[in-house]
Design an enzyme around this catalytic site. Structure first.
Site, mmCIF file in Angstrom:
data_model
loop_
_atom_site.group_PDB
_atom_site.id
_atom_site.type_symbol
_atom_site.label_atom_id
_atom_site.label_comp_id
_atom_site.label_asym_id
_atom_site.label_seq_id
_atom_site.Cartn_x
_atom_site.Cartn_y
_atom_site.Cartn_z
ATOM 1 N N ARG A 114 22.015 -24.509 55.673
ATOM 2 C CA ARG A 114 21.145 -25.290 56.578
ATOM 3 C C ARG A 114 19.704 -25.343 56.082
ATOM 4 O O ARG A 114 18.984 -26.277 56.376
ATOM 5 C CB ARG A 114 21.188 -24.695 57.988
ATOM 6 C CG ARG A 114 22.381 -25.208 58.762
ATOM 7 C CD ARG A 114 22.447 -24.687 60.162
ATOM 8 N NE ARG A 114 23.826 -24.379 60.455
ATOM 9 C CZ ARG A 114 24.305 -23.175 60.693
ATOM 10 N NH1 ARG A 114 23.501 -22.142 60.731
ATOM 11 N NH2 ARG A 114 25.582 -22.996 60.915
ATOM 12 N N SER A 169 35.908 -15.371 57.623
ATOM 13 C CA SER A 169 35.356 -15.672 58.940
ATOM 14 C C SER A 169 36.366 -15.521 60.076
ATOM 15 O O SER A 169 36.413 -16.346 60.972
ATOM 16 C CB SER A 169 34.806 -17.108 58.926
ATOM 17 O OG SER A 169 33.877 -17.267 59.958
ATOM 18 N N CYS A 187 36.528 -8.872 66.024
ATOM 19 C CA CYS A 187 36.292 -8.333 67.379
ATOM 20 C C CYS A 187 37.444 -8.680 68.336
ATOM 21 O O CYS A 187 37.608 -8.055 69.377
ATOM 22 C CB CYS A 187 34.987 -8.872 67.947
ATOM 23 S SG CYS A 187 33.598 -8.588 66.845
ATOM 24 N N THR A 244 17.752 -5.251 48.707
ATOM 25 C CA THR A 244 18.046 -3.884 48.264
ATOM 26 C C THR A 244 16.932 -3.457 47.308
ATOM 27 O O THR A 244 15.924 -4.165 47.145
ATOM 28 C CB THR A 244 19.390 -3.844 47.516
ATOM 29 O OG1 THR A 244 19.256 -4.621 46.330
ATOM 30 C CG2 THR A 244 20.517 -4.406 48.374
ATOM 31 N N ALA A 264 21.480 -7.275 51.013
ATOM 32 C CA ALA A 264 22.673 -6.688 51.657
ATOM 33 C C ALA A 264 22.493 -6.736 53.169
ATOM 34 O O ALA A 264 21.378 -6.575 53.682
ATOM 35 C CB ALA A 264 22.890 -5.253 51.204
ATOM 36 N N GLY A 287 24.802 -6.220 57.246
ATOM 37 C CA GLY A 287 26.018 -5.839 57.977
ATOM 38 C C GLY A 287 26.273 -4.342 58.042
ATOM 39 O O GLY A 287 25.359 -3.524 57.918
ATOM 40 N N ASP A 288 27.544 -4.021 58.219
ATOM 41 C CA ASP A 288 27.950 -2.622 58.446
ATOM 42 C C ASP A 288 27.581 -1.694 57.287
ATOM 43 O O ASP A 288 27.512 -0.479 57.471
ATOM 44 C CB ASP A 288 29.480 -2.543 58.614
ATOM 45 C CG ASP A 288 29.940 -3.131 59.934
ATOM 46 O OD1 ASP A 288 29.081 -3.560 60.726
ATOM 47 O OD2 ASP A 288 31.167 -3.160 60.167
ATOM 48 N N TYR A 341 18.285 -15.268 91.560
ATOM 49 C CA TYR A 341 19.029 -14.705 92.687
ATOM 50 C C TYR A 341 19.617 -15.784 93.590
ATOM 51 O O TYR A 341 18.938 -16.707 94.023
ATOM 52 C CB TYR A 341 18.123 -13.792 93.535
ATOM 53 C CG TYR A 341 18.695 -13.577 94.932
ATOM 54 C CD1 TYR A 341 19.956 -12.988 95.089
ATOM 55 C CD2 TYR A 341 18.011 -14.028 96.065
ATOM 56 C CE1 TYR A 341 20.512 -12.845 96.351
ATOM 57 C CE2 TYR A 341 18.560 -13.873 97.333
ATOM 58 C CZ TYR A 341 19.811 -13.291 97.472
ATOM 59 O OH TYR A 341 20.374 -13.155 98.703
#
Ligand code: FAD
Length: 819
Positions: A21, A38, A42, A274, A281, A283-284, A426
């Protein structure tokens, strides 16, 4: 610019999409080791039960779509083997064609994720033992379930993936046991919130083995597999899912000489670069900064991965961007409950040595008069200047909304005073004019302004009776659910008129159902010169933590076939009672009123949205001489069938007194001694009663507590005296000695030998049998405190109680022993 991306799921695919993009002309190639890019990791647990029916729905997009829509070159089944930083190339193995090739880059992005930890323990490679982290692993489990039709499963690990797996296996019809090393599930939340989850899991049939670890897996005698735990449990099962955490996939980065942190995460700066500026890098696999402690941390969640991906892509494209770090916000569904948290929990704050306070509320998710209202246990952690450090919440609805608001407040560095003022949307179906977030802000601000002082659930049992009196401001009808021994009961509306009954020479710990009425009472008392302190979260929080996660045992449903019961009595009437939207004490009070109007034998079916009612109704029915015929929880609704007891069993409750149940044929025993022979005698008698179908309750106090200690040392915080006591006393049933003829150990060894010869169970086996046969083992809280014994040191399934619980059991039995 030629950009290569390693890993094609959350972080990798998001980087590629964002980069396209902002950089239409870049050449972007994604390398993914697995067959899919992809995909929705989850969503994997939900396909096990069929909640997500169609497997294809998990494949969010395909390599072809990514090519067509975003002009990406997506290569699946391609394992990136190494990085040559000097020549800016990578070596790739084509797993389908078994050939290696290299590719050059201007910029390289690593998003290799993390892999499930498989501990190096015997039997983890047995057939029927699985991990769940990607589509092929999901396919393996689904296929295995289809061919083997398992009835039982053991899930190892009580983190969010383990819990989601457990829930979905239950939904599939399996009997599930969960083994967790910590004394709680869901490590991101504090114990009292996890305790609500424990209760809920047990209600849905998940058997919890907390504070216990996996030792080995072997093929079982009675079942295909047997899970052996550190505490000696042998769990027969058909299927095992290991879910004990993840380890970063960072070998590629490490081998390339990139800077790593000691636990194996890749070090990155706030632009996600890095130690090599051309290699990013996300993510996890990466280490990131905590916005709250300023220290390095890691967080294996999809949200941060997606945001880091956007930063990395923008920075590659020359934009001036910064990743500000994480606060740690997560949410999980566990059956009917939502559990969410943001920021730091108590443990993390203590570890970071950040001083903090906390308050807990139980406000409804929306206006109580609008159908479906249900309480949320919400805990806020904050600093002395009002800094919001974290929040955790459990409830059936509206939980994540509150946590997201507080996450935003943390992100915006707001204070508890801002939470008081937040103007939130509310209307009755959605919230209250004073939203739970406002209310928890009021409570926190009250505390900081000195209008209120609070103590927590875990401090209540440690109060010195010479200094403290406990004032319970609930209605007498509520005492049937739970009560603290020795507490003075004056309902809130009567406080002003009865101030003269309260001691002025002691501090008053004021408690009610949720912490709200006790706050009002505390304000009255303080303004009348009393030194009064509010018990935060009230009995609701206290009860979650003192039911030992074993609610179904506590509930003790007397009949499971209500129709038989009612059809026998021709003159009885069935009533229904809607207590939805009411929260503690509403449902119990409404039930109490209804039962008073009914005749003996009549049955009332109560529906409620307060999950706490599911636990309370059993205790209430029992102590008031009524019967709980059935209990069901479904889609956030509790349905209980209560039959009015016989006339002599149903009693009205007066202020300050607990109703006395009808005596039965049961056994109660006070086990004071820690001698081996006396302990054996106690368990032989208890198991005998259990075998006759009678209830046995053993109350362990003083030296008797040593019988219940785990044989393995348990890491707990103790002061010096407690530690010395611990060292001097025998640790568990195996270490006990005879009261006589001990003969420096020879007598004890002889007895054990003779028992073995004549096939008499050892004491640990007798204890296990007793627990399996429903013998209630109670540990005296007061003696534990005196002797410095902590809950974690005791065997699983032991109820920690005050003398009132023993007294209640004794009043139902007609055989009492003191050993
Ligand atoms: P991943 O998305 O795991 O992608 C890494 C990819 O890199 C893998 O496909 C791997 O095959 C590939 N790879 C690794 N090494 C190489 C190599 N050398 N060459 C080529 N390819 C390689 N998070 C949430 O926030 N909410 C949830 O509800 C949630 N539920 C989850 C449920 C499950 C069952 C699982 C497993 C995870 C869940 N997560 C959840 C976590 C979330 O999925 C991860 O945090 C996120 O996917 C991390 O993104 P990533 O890009 O770092 O790694």
């Amino acid at each position: 610019m030629k950009v290569l991306i390693v890993g094609g799921v959350a972080g990798g695919a998001a980087t590629a999409a964002r980069l396209r993009r902002v950089s239409e002309n870049s050449e972007i190639i994604i390398f993914e080791k697995g067959p899919y890019v992809s995909f929705a990791n989850c969503g994997l647990p939900y396909h096990l039960s069929g909640t997500i029916k169609d497997r294809e729905q998990l494949l969010v997009t395909s390599a072809e779509d990514l090519h067509d829509l975003l002009n990406l070159d997506v290569r699946t089944n391609q394992d990136v083997l190494s990085i040559d930083r000097a020549n800016k190339t990578i070596t790739v193995r084509d797993l389908l064609n078994e050939r290696d090739y290299s590719e050059s880059y201007d910029k390289l992005l690593l998003s290799p994720g993390a892999s499930p930890i498989v501990p190096p323990l015997p039997g983890v490679d047995h057939e029927g033992v699985f991990v769940l982290h990607n589509i092929p692993e999901l396919d393996d489990i689904v296929e295995w379930i289809k061919t083997h039709q398992p009835k039982k499963a053991v899930v190892v690990g009580g983190g969010f993936i383990g819990l989601e797996v457990a829930e979905n296996l239950v939904e599939l019809g399996l009997k599930v046991e969960l083994v967790e090393m910590l004394n709680q599930v869901m490590a991101p939340v504090d114990y009292e919130l996890a305790a609500e989850v424990h209760q809920h899991l047990e209600m849905h049939g998940v058997k919890l083995h907390l504070g216990d670890g996996l030792k080995s897996i072997e093929t079982g005698a009675q079942s295909p597999l047997q899970v052996n735990t550190n505490s000696g449990l042998e769990l027969a099962t058909d299927l095992v899912i290991l879910s004990i955490g993840v380890r970063p996939n960072s070998k590629l980065a490490k081998d390339a000489g990139l800077e790593m942190e000691p636990r194996g995460h890749i070090c990155v700066n706030s632009q996600m670069q890095t130690s090599d500026p051309d290699i990013y890098a996300v993510g996890d696999a990466v280490q990131i900064d905590s916005c709250l402690t300023g220290k390095a941390t890691f967080l294996a969640l999809a949200g941060p991965a997606a945001k880091q991906a956007r930063i990395a892509a923008d920075h590659m494209a020359g934009r001036d961007v910064n990743f500000k770090g994480v606060i740690g916000t997560s949410v999980v569904k566990i059956f009917d409950l939502t559990v969410a948290s943001t920021g730091l929990n108590s443990r993390q704050l203590k570890e970071a040595q950040i001083p903090f306070e906390s308050v807990t509320t139980h406000e409804n998710n929306h206006a109580g008069y609008y159908p479906g209202a249900a309480p949320i246990q919400l805990k806020l952690l904050f600093g002395p200047q009002g800094q919001v450090y974290g929040a955790q919440a459990v409830g059936t609805s509206g939980v994540e909304k509150r946590i997201d608001v507080i996450a935003t407040a943390i992100h915006g560095k707001m204070t508890v005073y801002d939470l008081e003022e937040l103007e939130l949307s509310y209307a009755p179906p959605f919230g209250s004019s004073r939203d739970p977030v406002n209310v928890v802000g009021f409570m926190a601000a009250n505390l900081l302004r000195g209008d209120v002082e609070v103590i927590r659930w875990d401090q209540v049992s440690q109060l010195d009776p010479n200094e403290w009196a406990i004032l319970d401001v609930r209605y007498p009808e509520e005492l049937a659910v739970s009560a603290l021994p020795g507490a003075i009961n004056i309902p809130l509306p009567e406080i002003r008129a009865r101030l003269g009954e309260l001691p002025r020479d002691k501090r008053l710990a004021v408690i009610c159902g949720t912490g709200k009425r006790s706050y009002f009472a505390q304000r009255i008392l303080r303004q009348n010169g009393f030194d009064a302190v509010n018990v935060s979260g009230g009995f609701k929080t206290y009860n979650f933590t003192h039911r030992n996660g074993d609610t179904m045992k506590q509930v003790e449903i007397t009949q499971t076939a209500p129709t038989t019961q009612t059809s026998q009595t021709t003159t009885t009437t069935d009533y229904s009672l809607d207590a939805c939207g009411l929260q503690c004490p509403g449902p119990i009070l409404k039930l109490y009123k209804k039962v008073n109007e009914m005749n003996d034998g009549d049955v009332v079916t109560v529906t409620a949205t307060d999950m706490g009612f599911a636990a309370d109704v059993g205790a209430w029915a029992k102590t008031t001489g009524n019967s709980l015929l059935a209990l069901d929880i479904n889609k956030g609704m509790v349905t209980a069938q209560v039959q009015k007891g016989l006339a002599q069993a149903t009693q009205s409750v007066s202020a300050g007194s607990l109703p006395t149940p009808t005596p039965g044929k049961d056994l109660t025993m006070v086990v004071f001694s820690g001698d081996l022979d006396k302990a054996i005698a106690a368990f032989i008698i208890a198991n005998g009663f259990a075998a006759m179908g009678q209830k046995a309750t053993l109350f362990f106090t003083f030296w008797g507590l040593n019988i219940l200690r785990k044989s393995e040392p348990v890491k707990v915080k103790k002061n010096l005296v407690e530690k010395m006591f611990g060292w001097m006393m025998p640790r568990g049933a195996k270490k006990l000695t005879l009261s006589q003829m001990h003969m420096m150990g020879a007598g004890t060894a002889m007895i054990k030998g003779i028992m073995k010869k004549y096939n008499v169970d050892s004491l640990p086996e007798m204890i296990r049998t007793a627990q399996e046969n429903g013998v209630r083992l109670l540990a005296c809280q007061m003696s534990m405190d005196l002797m410095g014994i902590k809950q974690e040191e005791l065997l699983d399934g032991i109820e920690i109680v005050g003398v009132a619980t023993m007294a209640a059991a004794a009043s139902e039995s007609n055989t009492h022993y003191f050993i």
